[in-house]
Design a protein around this motif. Structure first.
Motif, PDB file in Angstrom:
ATOM      1  N   UNK A  13       0.827  -1.213   0.000  1.00 52.15           N
ATOM      2  CA  UNK A  13       0.000   0.000   0.000  1.00 52.15           C
ATOM      3  C   UNK A  13       0.858   1.259   0.000  1.00 52.15           C
ATOM      4  N   UNK A  14       1.937   1.248   0.765  1.00 50.84           N
ATOM      5  CA  UNK A  14       2.829   2.409   0.794  1.00 50.84           C
ATOM      6  C   UNK A  14       3.391   2.686  -0.597  1.00 50.84           C
ATOM      7  N   UNK A  20       6.047   7.777  -7.474  1.00 51.44           N
ATOM      8  CA  UNK A  20       7.410   7.509  -7.949  1.00 51.44           C
ATOM      9  C   UNK A  20       7.857   6.061  -7.717  1.00 51.44           C
ATOM     10  N   UNK A  21       7.139   5.334  -6.887  1.00 57.53           N
ATOM     11  CA  UNK A  21       7.507   3.935  -6.618  1.00 57.53           C
ATOM     12  C   UNK A  21       6.318   2.979  -6.736  1.00 57.53           C
ATOM     13  N   UNK A  25       4.966  -1.729  -5.865  1.00 54.37           N
ATOM     14  CA  UNK A  25       3.859  -2.322  -5.100  1.00 54.37           C
ATOM     15  C   UNK A  25       3.516  -3.720  -5.598  1.00 54.37           C
ATOM     16  N   UNK A  26       3.798  -3.976  -6.858  1.00 50.08           N
ATOM     17  CA  UNK A  26       3.500  -5.286  -7.429  1.00 50.08           C
ATOM     18  C   UNK A  26       4.257  -6.408  -6.703  1.00 50.08           C
ATOM     19  N   UNK A  27       5.452  -6.110  -6.202  1.00 50.61           N
ATOM     20  CA  UNK A  27       6.257  -7.151  -5.548  1.00 50.61           C
ATOM     21  C   UNK A  27       5.601  -7.631  -4.249  1.00 50.61           C
ATOM     22  N   UNK A 127      11.573   1.681   0.026  1.00 47.35           N
ATOM     23  CA  UNK A 127      10.507   2.559  -0.449  1.00 47.35           C
ATOM     24  C   UNK A 127      10.597   3.954   0.160  1.00 47.35           C
ATOM     25  N   UNK A 128      10.877   4.027   1.447  1.00 49.62           N
ATOM     26  CA  UNK A 128      10.957   5.351   2.080  1.00 49.62           C
ATOM     27  C   UNK A 128      12.207   6.096   1.639  1.00 49.62           C
TER      28      UNK A 128
END
Length: 135
Positions: A13-14, A20-21, A25-27, A127-128
């Motif tokens: 969800x993040x 930009x990322x 999320x697919x992973x 991600x962050x």
């Protein structure tokens, strides 16, 4: 272990809500799906297990490539932390097999649960770091 698959949802969800990322999320979303599919009826020699393992390995390769290609040049520390955590999660997989081969089912379960927890912490580090660089 079925419940541990749900650890993938926050990182999915993040990534999804950050443009930009969002492709990352697919992973965790795929790992979530294949883990639920396998652990609802865990048969060791099954297509569901092979799909789950293949999904995890493909996602790990994709994200690690992304980390080194796009994050490392600007934030090498984040990539070091990400790869270290991911390495620890892979070590937990081996540890789970070690305990299972010795009949220590609860220790094997905790080791496998640690894979999901640590890998998703690694995802959030990756991600962050991208989100912080983009601002």
């Amino acid at each position: 272990i079925w419940y541990c698959a749900w650890f993938s949802l926050p990182s999915a969800l993040y990534a999804y809500i950050h443009p930009e990322i969002y492709h990352l999320a697919l992973v965790p979303a795929s790992v979530f799906t294949t883990s639920l599919l396998y652990w609802c009826n865990p048969i060791k020699q099954s297509w569901r297990r092979k799909l789950d393992i293949t999904t995890v390995l493909t996602g790990a390769i994709y994200q690690t490539y992304y980390a080194f290609e796009y994050i490392y040049p600007i934030h090498p520390t984040a990539v070091f932390i990400y790869t270290s955590l991911f390495g620890i999660s892979f070590a937990c997989y081996g540890l789970g097999h070690y305990y299972m081969a010795r009949g220590q089912i609860w220790r094997a379960t905790y080791a496998h649960a640690s894979i999901h927890l640590i890998a998703n912490v690694a995802n959030m580090v990756l991600y962050t770091s991208k989100n912080n660089i983009s601002r």
